[in-house]
Design a protein around this motif. Structure first.
Motif, short mmCIF file in Angstrom:
data_model
loop_
_atom_site.label_atom_id
_atom_site.label_comp_id
_atom_site.label_asym_id
_atom_site.label_seq_id
_atom_site.Cartn_x
_atom_site.Cartn_y
_atom_site.Cartn_z
N LEU A 22 -6.15 -5.14 -9.63
CA LEU A 22 -5.27 -4.08 -10.13
C LEU A 22 -5.94 -3.48 -11.36
O LEU A 22 -6.09 -4.14 -12.38
CB LEU A 22 -3.90 -4.65 -10.49
CG LEU A 22 -3.13 -5.37 -9.37
CD1 LEU A 22 -1.81 -5.90 -9.88
CD2 LEU A 22 -2.92 -4.44 -8.18
N THR A 23 -6.33 -2.22 -11.26
CA THR A 23 -7.13 -1.61 -12.32
C THR A 23 -6.32 -1.23 -13.55
O THR A 23 -6.89 -1.01 -14.62
CB THR A 23 -7.85 -0.35 -11.81
OG1 THR A 23 -6.86 0.65 -11.52
CG2 THR A 23 -8.67 -0.65 -10.58
N GLY A 24 -5.00 -1.09 -13.40
CA GLY A 24 -4.19 -0.62 -14.51
C GLY A 24 -4.04 0.89 -14.57
O GLY A 24 -3.28 1.42 -15.37
N ASP A 25 -4.77 1.60 -13.69
CA ASP A 25 -4.66 3.06 -13.63
C ASP A 25 -3.50 3.44 -12.71
O ASP A 25 -3.48 3.08 -11.54
CB ASP A 25 -5.97 3.66 -13.09
CG ASP A 25 -7.13 3.44 -14.03
OD1 ASP A 25 -7.09 3.99 -15.13
OD2 ASP A 25 -8.07 2.71 -13.66
N LEU A 26 -2.55 4.20 -13.27
CA LEU A 26 -1.38 4.61 -12.48
C LEU A 26 -1.73 5.85 -11.66
O LEU A 26 -2.35 6.79 -12.16
CB LEU A 26 -0.20 4.88 -13.40
CG LEU A 26 0.29 3.68 -14.23
CD1 LEU A 26 1.56 4.03 -14.99
CD2 LEU A 26 0.51 2.45 -13.36
N ALA A 27 -1.30 5.85 -10.40
CA ALA A 27 -1.73 6.91 -9.49
C ALA A 27 -0.78 7.05 -8.31
O ALA A 27 0.06 6.17 -8.05
CB ALA A 27 -3.15 6.62 -8.99
N THR A 28 -0.93 8.15 -7.58
CA THR A 28 -0.28 8.34 -6.29
C THR A 28 -1.36 8.71 -5.27
O THR A 28 -2.49 9.03 -5.65
CB THR A 28 0.77 9.47 -6.33
OG1 THR A 28 0.12 10.68 -6.75
CG2 THR A 28 1.89 9.13 -7.28
N VAL A 29 -0.99 8.69 -3.99
CA VAL A 29 -1.93 9.07 -2.94
C VAL A 29 -1.48 10.39 -2.34
O VAL A 29 -0.34 10.51 -1.87
CB VAL A 29 -2.02 7.98 -1.84
CG1 VAL A 29 -3.06 8.37 -0.79
CG2 VAL A 29 -2.38 6.62 -2.45
N GLU A 30 -2.36 11.38 -2.37
CA GLU A 30 -2.04 12.69 -1.82
C GLU A 30 -2.08 12.64 -0.28
O GLU A 30 -2.60 11.69 0.31
CB GLU A 30 -3.04 13.73 -2.31
CG GLU A 30 -3.14 13.80 -3.83
CD GLU A 30 -1.94 14.43 -4.49
OE1 GLU A 30 -1.90 15.67 -4.59
OE2 GLU A 30 -1.01 13.67 -4.87
N GLU A 31 -1.55 13.67 0.37
CA GLU A 31 -1.52 13.70 1.83
C GLU A 31 -2.91 13.67 2.44
O GLU A 31 -3.11 13.14 3.54
CB GLU A 31 -0.78 14.96 2.31
CG GLU A 31 0.73 14.91 2.07
CD GLU A 31 1.45 16.08 2.71
OE1 GLU A 31 0.77 16.87 3.42
OE2 GLU A 31 2.67 16.19 2.53
N VAL B 76 0.83 -1.20 0.00
CA VAL B 76 0.00 0.00 0.00
C VAL B 76 0.87 1.25 0.00
O VAL B 76 1.78 1.40 0.82
CB VAL B 76 -0.94 0.01 1.23
CG1 VAL B 76 -1.70 1.32 1.32
CG2 VAL B 76 -1.91 -1.17 1.16
N VAL B 77 0.60 2.16 -0.94
CA VAL B 77 1.32 3.42 -1.03
C VAL B 77 0.88 4.35 0.08
O VAL B 77 -0.32 4.56 0.30
CB VAL B 77 1.09 4.08 -2.41
CG1 VAL B 77 1.63 5.51 -2.44
CG2 VAL B 77 1.73 3.25 -3.51
N GLN B 78 1.83 4.93 0.80
CA GLN B 78 1.51 5.81 1.91
C GLN B 78 1.15 7.21 1.40
O GLN B 78 1.80 7.74 0.49
CB GLN B 78 2.70 5.91 2.88
CG GLN B 78 3.02 4.58 3.55
CD GLN B 78 1.82 3.99 4.28
OE1 GLN B 78 1.20 4.67 5.11
NE2 GLN B 78 1.50 2.74 3.98
N PRO B 79 0.14 7.84 1.99
CA PRO B 79 -0.26 9.20 1.57
C PRO B 79 0.90 10.18 1.64
O PRO B 79 1.66 10.21 2.60
CB PRO B 79 -1.36 9.56 2.57
CG PRO B 79 -1.92 8.24 3.02
CD PRO B 79 -0.75 7.31 3.04
N GLY B 80 1.04 10.97 0.57
CA GLY B 80 2.06 12.00 0.53
C GLY B 80 3.46 11.51 0.19
O GLY B 80 4.39 12.31 0.13
N SER B 81 3.65 10.21 -0.03
CA SER B 81 4.97 9.66 -0.29
C SER B 81 5.45 9.96 -1.71
O SER B 81 6.66 9.91 -1.98
CB SER B 81 4.98 8.14 -0.07
OG SER B 81 4.15 7.49 -1.03
#
Length: 523
Positions: free
Chosen positions: A402-411, A360-365
């Motif tokens: 896994l949807t295939g949509d590339l993304a990040t998690v904001e703070e 899991v990607v951490q918010p703001g990382s």
């Protein structure tokens, strides 16, 4: 009663049978009427040997018969299969065979294509023609199929684990059948503004007690979003309205006539002609009943959203995020656009972003990964165990999509989505996402529609190329270049332009990136 779509519809029909369930053109059916017609078709399918778990293909334009066919299949625990009505013979042959369909309901308008392909598919033993006579041997007219059948039920008990399949048209490959268990699908596509039901009777009670609402999916029913919008409306005890084929003026006339409250479209391909019709000199429609204008399943660019907001100042313009495999998962953050960066706020707890190690990607990382969902997700792909294993991995005992949509998690926990990884363009080591560039191009007054793709480049590996459908006289490449450089970094600006008189998209408005790549390479 189970969390089964046929069970739930019958429960709603018994409770509010006199309410109007479905409108298409001049036809209006109450819940009781629709249930009775679906019972008749279900008995016909049973009578010709369609059994539990077998597949019934539906190759129709929007209409009463499409909804009846879905319900009829579900009533006998068969599986409805949506067929893209634009498919040519080779594509139809693939889908008929891949889906293992044993029966086919088709519009007489497609008679020639059906006649050329069905004889090559031995599994299809039963044919029902709709809206006119057919020359295909053995085809039974729809009216004849239901005429002698009882309107009563008498079907076997069903399960919330019964299968529902939605074929989703690939933008880069052949369509794939997404398999759902019905209980999971019910919760995955549940209207987030209503409490989730604890037992099946809660769905019926909600339909009984909900205020009157009229909803209209503009997309064709061969698109999963329109099917799900139909059931969501029925779970709210409302009226669903269809137009047979997409025509912007006819959509607005229907909204005015039927006093539609909520409208669902799929991205710019439908939004642009609809807002143009509102902007047309002399156009006048009473849209005072409309509360929500919702886009799902395709990108709604900021420039088009702004035009809609000006044309419909008292209507909420909403952009939803989800997929056939995941259900409806998130709402676009206010002010978020592809041009400025897409940000979505999940409205279910089991949506996150997983990195390359499936952590899991951490918010703001700032770490980029794939949007993922667990919990209520599809079972996998019909006839494709390898793709199922890749798309639905199990991590520490938990199954993910896994949807295939590339993304990040904001703070703040919102998800910043860049685009589909399969369509990302790697140019000189930089990753470029077509959706962002398409949205910027469509903000140019001389561009009606745009699809961006990557083509081979000796120096950079790939170069960004844009296929443009102009609005009137085509703008010059220099003009488009200058427009893009105001909004985009230089490496994202298209190096090649191809101009076409008509953009090729699916009936649901999704881009055909295979076609666009070919056109761009030729340019």
């Amino acid at each position: 009663m189970e969390f089964n779509y046929a069970d739930l519809f019958e429960g709603v029909a018994d409770a509010i049978g006199d309410r109007v369930a479905l409108v298409c053109g001049d036809r209006r059916l109450t819940y009781a009427d629709l249930d009775a017609e679906a019972n008749r078709l279900a008995h016909h399918l049973e009578g010709v040997g369609v059994e539990r778990g077998q597949h019934v293909a539906i190759q129709l334009y929007n209409g009463i018969e499409y909804a009846v066919a879905i319900l009829a299949a579900l009533k006998i625990r068969a599986v409805p299969i949506n067929v893209n009505y634009r498919y040519v013979e080779s594509e139809l042959l693939y889908l008929y065979r891949d889906s293992d369909s044993v029966a086919l309901l088709y519009d007489a308008e497609f008679d020639e294509r059906v006649a050329a392909t069905v004889p090559q598919v031995p599994s299809i033993r039963n044919l029902i023609s709709v809206n006119g006579p057919s020359t295909v041997p053995g085809a039974v007219p729809y009216e004849e199929a239901i005429a002698a059948q009882p309107a009563t039920r008498g079907f076997p008990a069903r399960s919330g684990d019964d299968t529902y399949i939605i074929y989703t048209g690939g933008t880069t490959g052949m369509p794939k059948g997404v398999m759902w268990g019905m209980e999971d699908m019910l919760f995955a596509f549940w209207n987030p503004s209503f409490p989730r039901p604890g037992k099946p009777q809660d769905v019926v009670d909600q339909a009984v007690n909900a205020g009157p609402i009229t909803m209209m999916p503009v997309a064709p029913l061969m698109h999963g979003a329109a099917q799900m919008a139909t059931f969501i409306t029925w779970w709210m005890g409302g009226t669903i309205v269809y137009v047979r084929k997409f025509d912007a003026a006819e959509v607005w006339r229907t909204i005015e006539r039927e006093k539609v409250n909520s409208l669902t479209i799929t991205g710019d391909a439908m939004a642009i002609p609809m807002v143009e019709e509102l902007e047309r000199p002399g156009a006048s429609y009473d849209v005072s009943s409309l509360i929500a204008y919702v886009s799902t399943g395709a990108i709604l660019s900021g420039s088009v959203s702004d035009r809609l907001a000006r044309a419909l100042p008292n209507v909420m313009i909403l952009d939803r995020f989800g997929s056939t495999e995941s259900g409806s998962t998130a709402q676009a953050v206010a002010g978020s656009t592809p041009e400025k960066g897409l940000r979505f706020a999940p409205d279910v707890e089991d949506v996150t972003v997983l990195d390359d190690a499936l952590k899991v990607v951490q918010p703001g990382s700032g770490v980029m990964g794939q949007v993922a969902r667990s919990g209520w997700i599809a079972r996998g792909y019909y006839n494709d165990p390898e793709k199922t294993a890749r798309t639905f991995p199990e991590v520490d005992g938990k199954r993910w999509l896994l949807t295939g949509d590339l993304a990040t998690v904001e703070e703040d926990g919102s998800i910043a989505v860049y685009g589909r990884g399969s369509q990302a363009i790697n140019t000189g080591g930089e990753k470029v996402f077509p959706e962002e560039i398409e949205a910027v191009l469509k903000g140019h007054p001389g561009v009606y529609d745009a699809v961006v793709t990557g083509i081979p480049d000796e120096r950079w590996g790939s170069r960004v190329a844009a296929v443009i459908q102009p609005q009137g006289e085509p703008p010059s490449p220099d003009d488009l270049d200058a427009h893009c450089r105001k909004e985009l970094s230089g490496y994202k600006v298209p190096r090649t332009y191809a101009f076409v008189t008509e953009m090729k998209r699916s009936p649901a408005g999704k881009a055909d990136y295979r076609w666009a790549k070919q056109i761009a390479e030729e340019a």
